[in-house]
Motif scaffolding. Structure first.
Motif, short mmCIF file in Angstrom:
data_model
loop_
_atom_site.label_atom_id
_atom_site.label_comp_id
_atom_site.label_asym_id
_atom_site.label_seq_id
_atom_site.Cartn_x
_atom_site.Cartn_y
_atom_site.Cartn_z
N ASP A 331 -3.36 47.89 15.33
CA ASP A 331 -2.28 47.09 15.92
C ASP A 331 -1.24 46.73 14.87
OD1 ASP A 331 -3.66 47.20 18.28
OD2 ASP A 331 -4.57 45.22 18.07
N LEU A 332 -1.71 46.34 13.67
CA LEU A 332 -0.80 46.01 12.57
C LEU A 332 0.03 47.23 12.18
CD1 LEU A 332 0.23 44.20 10.27
CD2 LEU A 332 -1.76 44.89 8.93
N HIS A 333 -0.65 48.37 12.08
CA HIS A 333 0.03 49.60 11.68
C HIS A 333 1.09 49.99 12.71
CE1 HIS A 333 0.43 54.00 10.94
NE2 HIS A 333 0.32 53.62 9.68
N ALA A 334 0.78 49.84 13.99
CA ALA A 334 1.72 50.18 15.05
C ALA A 334 2.97 49.29 14.98
CB ALA A 334 1.05 50.04 16.41
N LYS A 335 2.76 47.99 14.69
CA LYS A 335 3.89 47.07 14.58
C LYS A 335 4.78 47.43 13.38
CE LYS A 335 1.54 43.18 16.80
NZ LYS A 335 0.95 41.82 16.62
N LEU A 336 4.12 47.80 12.28
CA LEU A 336 4.88 48.20 11.09
C LEU A 336 5.70 49.45 11.37
CD1 LEU A 336 2.28 47.60 8.22
CD2 LEU A 336 4.39 46.32 8.63
N GLN A 337 5.08 50.42 12.05
CA GLN A 337 5.79 51.65 12.37
C GLN A 337 6.99 51.36 13.27
OE1 GLN A 337 5.34 54.70 11.19
NE2 GLN A 337 3.68 53.98 9.89
N ALA A 338 6.83 50.42 14.20
CA ALA A 338 7.94 50.05 15.08
C ALA A 338 9.07 49.43 14.27
CB ALA A 338 7.46 49.07 16.15
N ASN A 339 8.71 48.61 13.26
CA ASN A 339 9.72 48.01 12.39
C ASN A 339 10.43 49.07 11.56
OD1 ASN A 339 9.28 45.41 13.27
ND2 ASN A 339 7.72 44.98 11.73
N TYR A 340 9.65 50.07 11.10
CA TYR A 340 10.26 51.15 10.32
C TYR A 340 11.32 51.89 11.14
CZ TYR A 340 6.24 50.59 7.17
OH TYR A 340 5.30 50.10 6.31
N MET A 341 10.98 52.17 12.40
CA MET A 341 11.90 52.89 13.27
C MET A 341 13.16 52.05 13.54
SD MET A 341 10.56 55.81 13.80
CE MET A 341 11.63 56.39 15.11
N LYS A 342 12.93 50.74 13.72
CA LYS A 342 14.05 49.85 13.95
C LYS A 342 14.96 49.81 12.73
CE LYS A 342 15.14 45.00 14.91
NZ LYS A 342 14.58 43.62 15.11
N GLU A 346 18.96 50.91 12.12
CA GLU A 346 19.94 50.00 11.52
C GLU A 346 20.62 50.64 10.32
OE1 GLU A 346 17.67 46.57 10.61
OE2 GLU A 346 17.69 45.78 12.67
N TYR A 347 19.84 51.37 9.53
CA TYR A 347 20.39 52.03 8.34
C TYR A 347 21.41 53.09 8.74
CZ TYR A 347 20.74 54.89 4.14
OH TYR A 347 21.22 55.61 3.07
N GLU A 349 23.18 53.19 11.34
CA GLU A 349 24.39 52.51 11.82
C GLU A 349 25.23 52.03 10.65
OE1 GLU A 349 25.61 52.16 14.86
OE2 GLU A 349 23.96 53.37 15.67
N LEU A 350 24.57 51.54 9.59
CA LEU A 350 25.29 51.09 8.40
C LEU A 350 26.01 52.22 7.71
CD1 LEU A 350 22.77 48.53 6.84
CD2 LEU A 350 25.03 48.01 7.77
N VAL A 351 25.39 53.39 7.71
CA VAL A 351 25.99 54.55 7.04
C VAL A 351 27.33 54.89 7.67
CG1 VAL A 351 25.73 57.05 6.72
CG2 VAL A 351 23.82 55.53 6.24
N LYS A 352 27.41 54.69 8.97
CA LYS A 352 28.66 55.00 9.65
C LYS A 352 29.79 54.07 9.22
CE LYS A 352 26.33 56.65 13.84
NZ LYS A 352 26.13 56.41 15.30
N VAL A 353 29.41 52.82 8.79
CA VAL A 353 30.42 51.79 8.46
C VAL A 353 30.72 51.74 6.97
CG1 VAL A 353 30.96 49.33 8.58
CG2 VAL A 353 29.68 50.43 10.44
N HIS A 354 29.68 51.84 6.11
CA HIS A 354 29.85 51.69 4.67
C HIS A 354 29.72 53.03 3.96
CE1 HIS A 354 29.67 47.32 5.13
NE2 HIS A 354 28.61 47.52 5.94
N SER A 355 30.22 53.07 2.75
CA SER A 355 30.11 54.30 1.95
C SER A 355 28.73 54.42 1.35
CB SER A 355 31.15 54.28 0.83
OG SER A 355 30.82 53.26 -0.11
N HIS A 356 28.35 55.61 0.92
CA HIS A 356 27.03 55.86 0.34
C HIS A 356 26.85 55.05 -0.95
CE1 HIS A 356 23.43 58.01 -0.91
NE2 HIS A 356 24.01 58.23 -2.09
N ASN A 357 27.87 54.93 -1.77
CA ASN A 357 27.78 54.20 -3.04
C ASN A 357 27.50 52.72 -2.81
OD1 ASN A 357 28.23 56.48 -4.57
ND2 ASN A 357 30.48 56.19 -4.65
N GLU A 358 28.12 52.14 -1.78
CA GLU A 358 27.91 50.73 -1.48
C GLU A 358 26.45 50.47 -1.09
OE1 GLU A 358 30.73 50.03 1.57
OE2 GLU A 358 32.33 49.42 0.20
N LEU A 359 25.89 51.39 -0.28
CA LEU A 359 24.50 51.23 0.16
C LEU A 359 23.54 51.39 -1.00
CD1 LEU A 359 24.58 53.19 3.53
CD2 LEU A 359 24.36 50.72 3.21
#
Length: 385
Positions: A331-342, A346-347, A349-359
């Motif tokens: 159950d813990l592992h499944a929750k962690l995997q869900a967070n990884y996917m989330k 998010e990452y 989406e950020l790539v679309k807005v910010h440059s690679h150097n900023e990240l």
């Protein structure tokens, strides 16, 4: 089984020493066991590669030679029986002739001193009895649906619900009488036998209000079609069995199993009735952990479960505990995997807005901050050990 003894091929009717050597070679080469010679017998050690049928293999050969000796087709003593045991224990008889005893870890039988020994020439040393874990939480409902699709009798539906709701053995359920219900003060309980109790009612079992309604409906309708006594549930004599066959006799395990197999096979579910008992214990343990707030509460409820199941050996529950620990990690592992996917989304989406150097600069700052935490460094060092 091709084996040799003293440079000659072994036949089934050879002397015991030759047969034992053939069995020994087969255990080593084909069943991946380890053998250690002892005084008067051979110790068989199971390995990770050993076949699950080692015990069955040895029992089958012993039984074969018993038959051949009885038919006077084998001229020697049974090669699978230790000679020393036969000489020292010839006058001792088991209390369950021709029936195997369950391992003591099963918690169902009292030990007898002489049964700590076995007459087998090949003795499995490290065999371990492990109860089966059934983690399919929807299993009962799948069986109920299967029964409905096959238009099962109300009697078999009631018995099946008893199995999943009480954790009782099927034999204990089939032995229930009207008096067993009246003996308890609670409306949803029955006095019941336990394995090894010699028909004495030493425990109780509980059912749901819905199953009680189904039981009364069965007794007052379907059961009356075959019963000699036409009175309803409230007026039936105490000694009357709850469940009857279509001939008006007590419903037997073989008759129930025949109907059970028909339902499960046609529905694509292969399941032994006894697995309902394992499902019950697994589900109860899960509920104990989910509904308890402290370790003390967990341990107290475990004791109640052990008492309810009437286990002779309290160690039995530890196997189910181990399963629950594994499930908690899943159950813990499944929750962690869900967070990884989330986080991945998010990452991106950020790539679309910010440059690679900023990240990259932002990630470096986070890592530098984490390095300042001593506990995290200690944890990573521990992983390298």
């Amino acid at each position: 089984m091709k084996s040799s003894f003293r440079e000659e091929k072994v036949s089934w009717n050879d002397e015991p020493q030759a047969v034992n050597e053939a069995v020994r070679q087969y255990l080593l080469d084909q069943m991946n066991c380890k053998i250690r010679s002892r005084d008067g017998y051979e110790g068989v050690y199971l390995t990770k590669k050993s076949s699950k049928t080692v015990q069955l293999f040895l029992s089958a050969i012993k039984g074969f030679y018993k038959s051949m000796i009885r038919l006077k087709n084998y001229a020697y003593a049974n090669p699978l029986v230790g000679l020393e045991f036969s000489q020292n224990n010839s006058d001792q008889h088991g209390e369950r002739k021709n029936r195997p005893r369950v391992h003591k870890e099963a918690g169902t039988e009292l030990q007898t001193s002489f049964r700590k020994q076995t007459d087998s020439y090949f003795k499995i040393i490290n065999e371990e009895w492990v109860p089966e874990i059934i983690g399919d939480w929807d299993l009962p409902y799948r069986i109920y649906k299967a029964g409905d699709s096959q238009i099962w009798k109300l009697r078999d539906e009631v018995i099946t619900r008893f199995m999943f709701e009480t954790g009782a053995r099927i034999s204990e359920i089939l032995e229930l009488t009207v008096g067993d219900y009246r003996q308890r003060t609670d409306l949803h309980e029955f006095a019941a036998t336990n394995k090894g109790s010699y028909k004495r009612r030493i425990k109780f079992i509980r059912i749901s209000p819905e199953t009680l309604k189904l039981l009364i409906r069965y007794v007052n309708s379907e059961r009356r079609q075959f019963a000699k006594t036409q009175t309803k549930f409230d007026s039936l004599p105490a000694q009357e069995p709850l469940f009857l066959s279509t001939r008006g006799t007590p419903y037997t395990y073989s008759a129930f199993y025949s109907n059970w197999t028909l339902i499960t096979k046609k529905s694509g579910i292969r399941l032994n009735p006894h697995k309902a008992r394992h499902w019950f214990v697994t589900s109860m343990l899960r509920g104990i952990y989910e509904q308890s707030n402290t370790t003390a509460q967990i341990e107290d409820k475990k004791k109640q479960l052990i008492e309810y199941m009437k286990w002779r050996d309290t160690e039995t529950l530890k196997v189910y505990d181990h399963y629950h620990d594994e499930q908690k990690f899943r159950d813990l592992h499944a929750k962690l995997q869900a967070n990884y996917m989330k986080r991945e989304k998010e990452y991106l989406e950020l790539v679309k807005v910010h440059s690679h150097n900023e990240l990259t600069e932002s990630c470096s700052l986070k890592l530098n901050n984490e390095e300042k935490q001593p506990w995290l460094n200690d944890f990573f060092e521990g992983m390298e050990m």
